[in-house]
Enzyme design. Structure first.
Site, PDB file in Angstrom:
ATOM      1  N   LYS A  12      15.744 -17.274 -37.668  1.00 10.13           N
ATOM      2  CA  LYS A  12      16.337 -17.028 -38.729  1.00 10.13           C
ATOM      3  C   LYS A  12      17.592 -16.978 -38.927  1.00 10.13           C
ATOM      4  O   LYS A  12      18.251 -17.450 -39.917  1.00 10.13           O
ATOM      5  CB  LYS A  12      15.774 -15.517 -38.950  1.00 10.13           C
ATOM      6  CG  LYS A  12      16.035 -14.917 -40.161  1.00 10.13           C
ATOM      7  CD  LYS A  12      15.490 -13.355 -40.409  1.00 10.13           C
ATOM      8  CE  LYS A  12      13.904 -13.176 -40.468  1.00 10.13           C
ATOM      9  NZ  LYS A  12      13.701 -11.848 -40.505  1.00 10.13           N
ATOM     10  N   ARG A  71      18.255  -7.366 -39.246  1.00  3.16           N
ATOM     11  CA  ARG A  71      16.874  -8.050 -39.253  1.00  3.16           C
ATOM     12  C   ARG A  71      16.732  -8.791 -37.946  1.00  3.16           C
ATOM     13  O   ARG A  71      17.580  -9.191 -37.270  1.00  3.16           O
ATOM     14  CB  ARG A  71      16.735  -9.049 -40.315  1.00  3.16           C
ATOM     15  CG  ARG A  71      17.532  -8.956 -41.671  1.00  3.16           C
ATOM     16  CD  ARG A  71      17.986 -10.002 -42.359  1.00  3.16           C
ATOM     17  NE  ARG A  71      16.683 -10.601 -43.177  1.00  3.16           N
ATOM     18  CZ  ARG A  71      16.805 -11.710 -43.947  1.00  3.16           C
ATOM     19  NH1 ARG A  71      17.851 -12.479 -44.081  1.00  3.16           N
ATOM     20  NH2 ARG A  71      15.691 -12.129 -44.291  1.00  3.16           N
ATOM     21  N   GLY A  95       6.488 -10.522 -39.819  1.00  2.53           N
ATOM     22  CA  GLY A  95       6.244  -8.972 -40.101  1.00  2.53           C
ATOM     23  C   GLY A  95       6.169  -8.313 -38.782  1.00  2.53           C
ATOM     24  O   GLY A  95       5.985  -6.980 -38.600  1.00  2.53           O
ATOM     25  N   MET A 112       8.966  -7.554 -36.520  1.00  6.55           N
ATOM     26  CA  MET A 112       9.679  -6.370 -36.418  1.00  6.55           C
ATOM     27  C   MET A 112      10.407  -5.964 -37.751  1.00  6.55           C
ATOM     28  O   MET A 112      10.883  -6.989 -38.466  1.00  6.55           O
ATOM     29  CB  MET A 112      10.673  -7.050 -35.472  1.00  6.55           C
ATOM     30  CG  MET A 112      10.218  -7.960 -34.065  1.00  6.55           C
ATOM     31  SD  MET A 112      11.302  -7.323 -32.894  1.00  6.55           S
ATOM     32  CE  MET A 112      10.396  -8.932 -31.906  1.00  6.55           C
ATOM     33  N   ARG A 137      12.469 -21.109 -43.605  1.00  3.42           N
ATOM     34  CA  ARG A 137      12.047 -21.338 -42.558  1.00  3.42           C
ATOM     35  C   ARG A 137      10.717 -22.630 -42.697  1.00  3.42           C
ATOM     36  O   ARG A 137      10.281 -22.543 -43.806  1.00  3.42           O
ATOM     37  CB  ARG A 137      11.633 -20.249 -41.570  1.00  3.42           C
ATOM     38  CG  ARG A 137      10.180 -19.436 -42.300  1.00  3.42           C
ATOM     39  CD  ARG A 137       9.960 -18.375 -41.780  1.00  3.42           C
ATOM     40  NE  ARG A 137       8.700 -17.537 -42.497  1.00  3.42           N
ATOM     41  CZ  ARG A 137       8.789 -16.332 -42.369  1.00  3.42           C
ATOM     42  NH1 ARG A 137       9.143 -15.683 -41.454  1.00  3.42           N
ATOM     43  NH2 ARG A 137       7.789 -15.777 -42.932  1.00  3.42           N
ATOM     44  N   HIS A 196       1.534 -10.404 -46.067  1.00  3.10           N
ATOM     45  CA  HIS A 196       1.427 -10.429 -44.684  1.00  3.10           C
ATOM     46  C   HIS A 196       0.074 -11.045 -44.301  1.00  3.10           C
ATOM     47  O   HIS A 196      -0.060 -11.895 -43.577  1.00  3.10           O
ATOM     48  CB  HIS A 196       1.592  -9.178 -44.349  1.00  3.10           C
ATOM     49  CG  HIS A 196       1.404  -8.583 -42.684  1.00  3.10           C
ATOM     50  ND1 HIS A 196       0.192  -8.593 -42.314  1.00  3.10           N
ATOM     51  CD2 HIS A 196       2.100  -9.045 -41.683  1.00  3.10           C
ATOM     52  CE1 HIS A 196       0.068  -8.305 -41.186  1.00  3.10           C
ATOM     53  NE2 HIS A 196       1.483  -8.618 -40.693  1.00  3.10           N
ATOM     54  N   SER A 251     -15.388 -41.941 -12.609  1.00  2.00           N
ATOM     55  CA  SER A 251     -15.325 -41.092 -13.664  1.00  2.00           C
ATOM     56  C   SER A 251     -15.326 -39.710 -13.026  1.00  2.00           C
ATOM     57  O   SER A 251     -16.251 -39.371 -12.117  1.00  2.00           O
ATOM     58  CB  SER A 251     -16.598 -41.234 -14.505  1.00  2.00           C
ATOM     59  OG  SER A 251     -16.629 -40.411 -15.619  1.00  2.00           O
ATOM     60  N   CYS A 305     -15.651 -37.339 -17.564  1.00  2.00           N
ATOM     61  CA  CYS A 305     -16.643 -36.858 -18.412  1.00  2.00           C
ATOM     62  C   CYS A 305     -16.638 -35.436 -18.324  1.00  2.00           C
ATOM     63  O   CYS A 305     -16.308 -34.781 -17.298  1.00  2.00           O
ATOM     64  CB  CYS A 305     -17.809 -37.609 -18.299  1.00  2.00           C
ATOM     65  SG  CYS A 305     -18.371 -37.755 -16.452  1.00  2.00           S
ATOM     66  N   TYR A 326      -9.254 -43.268 -20.051  1.00  2.00           N
ATOM     67  CA  TYR A 326     -10.311 -42.596 -21.308  1.00  2.00           C
ATOM     68  C   TYR A 326     -10.590 -41.250 -20.798  1.00  2.00           C
ATOM     69  O   TYR A 326     -10.585 -40.947 -19.721  1.00  2.00           O
ATOM     70  CB  TYR A 326     -11.517 -43.597 -21.550  1.00  2.00           C
ATOM     71  CG  TYR A 326     -12.579 -43.417 -20.644  1.00  2.00           C
ATOM     72  CD1 TYR A 326     -13.438 -42.416 -20.439  1.00  2.00           C
ATOM     73  CD2 TYR A 326     -12.648 -44.354 -19.474  1.00  2.00           C
ATOM     74  CE1 TYR A 326     -14.626 -42.357 -19.633  1.00  2.00           C
ATOM     75  CE2 TYR A 326     -13.711 -44.465 -18.723  1.00  2.00           C
ATOM     76  CZ  TYR A 326     -14.491 -43.221 -18.711  1.00  2.00           C
ATOM     77  OH  TYR A 326     -15.510 -43.417 -17.773  1.00  2.00           O
TER      78      TYR A 326
HETATM   79  P1  ADP Z   1      10.493 -10.638 -42.326  1.00  2.00           P
HETATM   80  O1  ADP Z   1      10.708 -11.098 -40.821  1.00  2.00           O
HETATM   81  O2  ADP Z   1       9.399  -9.481 -42.413  1.00  2.00           O
HETATM   82  O3  ADP Z   1      10.484 -11.655 -43.401  1.00  2.00           O
HETATM   83  P2  ADP Z   1      13.236 -10.367 -42.967  1.00  2.00           P
HETATM   84  O4  ADP Z   1      14.304  -9.706 -42.165  1.00  2.00           O
HETATM   85  O5  ADP Z   1      13.140 -11.321 -43.552  1.00  2.00           O
HETATM   86  O6  ADP Z   1      11.919  -9.592 -42.582  1.00  2.00           O
HETATM   87  O7  ADP Z   1      13.500  -9.014 -44.287  1.00  2.00           O
HETATM   88  C1  ADP Z   1      12.481  -8.296 -45.088  1.00  2.00           C
HETATM   89  C2  ADP Z   1      12.723  -8.286 -46.493  1.00  2.00           C
HETATM   90  O8  ADP Z   1      14.088  -7.624 -46.712  1.00  2.00           O
HETATM   91  C3  ADP Z   1      12.771  -9.633 -46.911  1.00  2.00           C
HETATM   92  O9  ADP Z   1      12.287  -9.486 -48.288  1.00  2.00           O
HETATM   93  C4  ADP Z   1      14.088 -10.073 -47.270  1.00  2.00           C
HETATM   94  O10 ADP Z   1      14.543 -10.793 -48.163  1.00  2.00           O
HETATM   95  C5  ADP Z   1      14.965  -8.701 -47.734  1.00  2.00           C
HETATM   96  N1  ADP Z   1      16.233  -8.528 -46.967  1.00  2.00           N
HETATM   97  C6  ADP Z   1      16.781  -8.761 -45.818  1.00  2.00           C
HETATM   98  N2  ADP Z   1      18.131  -8.761 -45.620  1.00  2.00           N
HETATM   99  C7  ADP Z   1      18.576  -8.545 -46.899  1.00  2.00           C
HETATM  100  C8  ADP Z   1      19.554  -8.523 -47.476  1.00  2.00           C
HETATM  101  N3  ADP Z   1      20.909  -8.439 -46.856  1.00  2.00           N
HETATM  102  N4  ADP Z   1      19.818  -8.318 -48.948  1.00  2.00           N
HETATM  103  C9  ADP Z   1      18.670  -8.198 -49.530  1.00  2.00           C
HETATM  104  N5  ADP Z   1      17.503  -8.259 -49.160  1.00  2.00           N
HETATM  105  C10 ADP Z   1      17.213  -8.449 -47.746  1.00  2.00           C
HETATM  106 MG    MG Z   2      11.646 -12.826 -44.123  1.00  2.00          MG
END
Ligand code: ADP
Ligand code: MG
Ligand code: MG
Length: 863
Positions: free
Chosen positions: A34, A103, A112, A114, A347, A466, A770, A838, A858
């Site tokens: 990320k 994040r 989802g 963390m 991503r 999710h 074989s 085989c 093979y």
């Molecule tokens: P995940 O890995 O679960 O996608 P994210 O870190 O991407 O978690 O964040 C969860 C949500 O919070 C996402 O919808 C993301 O766009 C939003 N978000 C994260 N950082 C910011 C930010 N700086 N401003 C606004 N929204 C944010």
């Molecule tokens: Mg995200």
């Protein structure tokens, strides 16, 4: 951790991170996927809110020390100052406050897993100041209560349920159905109550100092790397546990500022079909996590064009730019704050097997990737997917579905309804049941149930929910947003249009079309007709060095194998007729069928292999028969009856003597394989005759035949010499009788370590090897497969004594070493020695990779 290494990077410092690691993979390893992409987007000029990354190296430092090292925190504070400068706002300043998100993001995305904390930096004072400066206290207190809720449940472990109860009470009290209808006063009150909950539950007030909030959140991310959810996910996805996660600290942007703001998620191509079209979901006036949570009904991305045409156009252009830059389908998050577009994440998008093959082929056509890259992108299990069942259309199409939803992950699944993840897991694991997990929506803590289930249904959520993401990643058929369904958790049942399906009853889902059926519908396995898949496989054929043969005992299997492109038969087993005299004509017909199906290609026929006792009357039965005869004898009166019975008894007794003499304590290590051929030369002679008569007959019809006769289970070269002589005598006799010569080979299976160790000698008489990897695994480990898999082996695997079941994946160190020795020894004597495997390993991707690496010619697997 080395003392002077940089542990925190601003998004704008990508170049410095790059100078520390060799390649992009290394950058992702250091900054997390990320963070690396946020930094890369910043460099490309994409509008990304400023921020910084606390590296995975810092995470490893945290894991070692059990706390956040001071050096890390000092750097994070310095980076925060840089961000404050860049955006002209300050953390904790009531007039111009900077708010931040925290994040997680490891090298590989773990959807989802963390939890992100938004709106860090708010406290009572900042909230009041911000209410004044924005003139929008409703907005500010909505942010504030979100911070308290997220922070407290994620960092302070306060049960989320407590907050949810306050929220529903607030809605009830205000007489509204949804959160957006709540007023400033409502949110102010909710925030106050949230803070009370925190104080009651933790014994301490909610942390008010923004820098404390930031530090605690950062530590919580690092801590969560070792949490159960994350560990389970990594185990399932094969992600190493020592990579660590990075933390991304980023300036907040607000999609919930009012009707001119919004937030959404988008894929640059259709993640289910691979079609080239931007698709996604968005919500007006919402903060990011609302979209993925599936709690509010989202709108399809295309409608954003009606609301905010400029932002939409800009986003469309950025999506194209990112796709071209990363040369892959992108999964993006964006937020629009008062008309201004911000991109928060990109991503490589998770996608179905169908989408994967289509996108790979399309991207070659578009000049984005090479054919080679396209082939490498498609994973073995994605090819495997095309061999998996779909609901039988003949049965499914005539039925009225129980419900319809979004087709987010294709394929069919049939199973009993389980209404929560624990039940799904328990029934699947302990009860051995096929389960479909049905939930209102899914959350990270449901993943274990999703993994255990055959399929997933959710009542809410969109294509990027999710449930959809996780289902696609693990290739589980799924239908989401089936909103006509209701769940009654008290009665443990599912209601669809008044129809009731109790938990534990069968349903069938069609993830390809988004349909849920009641009952247990039949499924069919589709053919490999997908045109994109065929293209990928055709390209793969141009790159691969290994040949692929099939194990086939019957002409039907051989025909199917050839249709799928097999380049020969690697193993035809000959042991299924029980009486030797009946063997010959039957086998001759089968062999002829195989030769015809494989016209021009080699067909390896293995001489009889199973233990001798399988050809004899059963010992226990003989004893029983004899006892019965003796009892009957006592009731007989006429002389002729008695004579008859005595005759029968004598015959049975002779049999019994012979059978007891041949009885073995360990038949699998007894008279089987080549030993049979040596003990009963008739067997070898007869089978050879069958092979060569069939070959001559086919050759006369104009079929190009290449029989290869293979001797099983040899341990000593002498065995091979004896068999080769017997075989060649008979083959010559037949060919003289038939007045025809056919081209053939003589070879051996390598199934015991001694054969591998003496490969140089074996390659004298043998023209091919074989590896019978099933027996070779048994004889190398000294274990019997049936006993092992029913007993200790599973214990070994569960407890990590063995990483993998050696009967599924070739043991690279033990067996791999033997194969390596045998290949070297054999080729030393006979450079053109044909070598393959085989057995079931021939269909296992990792074993195939090993065979490739060891230079085999093979692999042969089931058709
Ligand atoms: P995940 O890995 O679960 O996608 P994210 O870190 O991407 O978690 O964040 C969860 C949500 O919070 C996402 O919808 C993301 O766009 C939003 N978000 C994260 N950082 C910011 C930010 N700086 N401003 C606004 N929204 C944010
Ligand atoms: Mg995200
Ligand atoms: Mg064998």
């Amino acid at each position: 951790m080395s003392g002077d290494a940089k542990l925190v990077y601003l998004f704008s410092e990508l170049n410095e991170a790059e100078s520390r690691v060799e390649d992009w993979d290394g950058v992702r390893g250091l900054l997390g996927g990320k963070g690396a992409n946020l930094a890369e987007m910043t460099r490309l000029g994409v509008p990304v809110p400023p921020g910084f990354i606390v590296t995975t190296e810092a995470c490893r430092g945290y894991q070692d020390a059990g706390a956040l090292p001071d050096a890390v925190w000092d750097e994070a504070l310095a980076a925060t100052e840089q961000v404050e400068k860049a955006v002209g706002r300050k953390l904790g300043d009531p007039h111009e406050p900077l708010l931040l998100s925290c994040r997680s993001g490891g090298k590989f995305s773990m959807p989802g897993m963390m939890d992100t904390i938004l709106n860090i930096g708010l406290n009572d004072e900042v909230a009041e100041g911000m209410s004044q400066s924005t003139g929008n206290p409703r907005f500010v207190f909505d942010l504030y209560r979100r911070l308290v809720q997220m922070f407290s449940s994620v960092v302070l472990n306060v049960p989320d349920q407590l907050f949810e109860e306050v929220l529903s009470a607030a809605r009830r009290h205000a007489g509204v159905m949804t959160d957006p209808e709540l007023s400033a006063g409502d949110w102010r009150e909710v925030t106050r109550r949230f803070k009370d909950i925190v104080k009651t539950h933790t014994g301490k007030p909610f942390p008010t100092e923004p820098r404390d909030q930031l530090k605690l959140a950062t530590e919580a991310v690092f801590r969560s790397w070792g949490g159960k959810r994350a560990v389970d996910y990594r185990n399932a996805a094969g992600i190493p546990h020592d990579l660590g996660t990075a933390v991304n600290i980023q300036t907040m942007v607000f999609g919930n500022f009012g009707e001119g703001s919004g937030t959404g998620v988008a894929m640059s191509r259709n993640a289910a079909t691979g079609e080239k079209e931007l698709e996604g979901d968005f919500l007006v006036n919402a903060q990011g996590e609302d979209v993925v949570a599936g709690t509010r009904q989202t709108r399809p991305l295309a409608e954003l064009n009606d609301f905010m045409p400029e932002a939409y156009a800009e986003f469309e252009q950025i999506a194209r730019q990112l796709e071209t830059h990363f040369r892959n389908m992108q999964d993006m998050e964006f937020t629009i704050e008062r008309g201004k577009l911000w991109v928060l994440q990109t991503r490589d998008g998770k996608r179905t097997a169908q989408a994967e093959v289509r996108i790979a082929v399309d991207m070659v056509d578009e000049g984005l990737i090479s054919q080679r890259e396209a082939v490498l992108r498609v994973k073995p299990d994605q090819v495997d997917f095309f061999l998996h069942p779909q609901l039988d259309p003949a049965r499914a199409e005539s039925r009225k579905p129980l419900a319809k939803g979004l087709n987010v992950s294709p394929g069919a699944a049939v199973g009993v309804v389980a209404l929560d993840a624990d039940t799904a897991e328990r029934w699947a694991r302990d009860g051995g049941k096929d389960v479909i997990m049905v939930r209102p929506e899914t959350k990270p803590e449901d993943v274990h149930g999703m993994l255990a289930a055959k399929g997933i249904v959710t009542l809410r959520g969109g294509r990027t929910s999710h449930a959809a993401l996780v289902a696609r990643q693990f290739g589980k058929p799924a239908v989401v947003g089936a909103d006509s369904l209701e769940i009654d958790l008290d009665k443990r049942e599912l209601i669809a249009d008044g129809e009731v399906v109790k938990e534990g009853e069968w349903i069938s889902i069609d993830g390809t079309n988004g349909i849920v059926h009641g009952g247990q519908l039949p499924t069919v396995v589709p053919d490999l007709g997908n045109p994109y898949l065929l293209k990928i496989l055709q390209w793969a054929d141009e790159f691969r060095r290994l040949e692929v043969r099939a194990n086939a005992d019957y002409p039907r299997d051989a025909e199917r194998a050839r249709e799928y492109g097999a380049s020969g038969i690697g193993l035809c087993r000959t042991e299924r007729a029980d009486a030797i005299a009946e063997l010959l004509p039957l086998q001759r017909n089968d062999f002829a069928g195989l030769f015809r199906a494989m016209d021009g290609l080699p067909v390896i026929i293995r001489l009889i292999d199973p233990p001798l006792h399988e050809f004899l009357p059963a010992y226990d039965e003989l004893i029983q028969d004899l006892a019965d005869l003796k009892v009957r004898l006592q009731h007989m009166h006429t002389m002729s009856e008695i004579d008859d019975a005595l005759d029968q008894i004598r015959v049975k007794q002779d049999f019994l003597e012979r059978v007891s003499a041949l009885r073995e304590a360990n038949p699998m290590l007894g008279s089987r394989g080549v030993r049979l051929g040596i003990m009963i030369p008739e067997l070898t002679r007869m089978q050879t005759r069958a092979v060569f008569e069939a070959a001559c007959r086919c050759a006369r019809e104009g079929v190009d035949v290449h029989p290869e006769v293979m001797i099983p289970l040899t341990a000593h070269v002498k065995e091979l010499q004896v068999q080769r002589e017997a075989l060649e005598n008979e083959a010559r006799t037949v060919m003289t009788e038939q007045g025809l010569e056919v081209d053939y080979k003589f070879g051996t299976m390598i199934e015991v370590p001694r054969a591998a160790l003496t490969a140089e000698q074996m390659a004298g008489p043998a023209e091919f090897f074989s590896f019978g990897t099933n027996d070779l695994t048994q004889t190398t480990f000294g274990i019997s497969r049936d006993d092992a898999e029913a007993g200790f082996l599973m214990h070994y695997i569960r407890n990590g004594i063995l990483a993998d079941n050696p009967f599924e994946t070739i043991d690279p160190e033990g067996l791999g070493r033997l194969i390596e020795l045998a290949v070297a020894g054999g080729r030393k004597v006979r450079p053109d020695l044909e070598i393959g495997i085989c057995g079931e390993h021939g269909g296992d991707p990792r074993s195939i990779a090993l065979c490739h690496a060891l230079g085999l010619d093979y692999v042969s697997c089931s058709p």
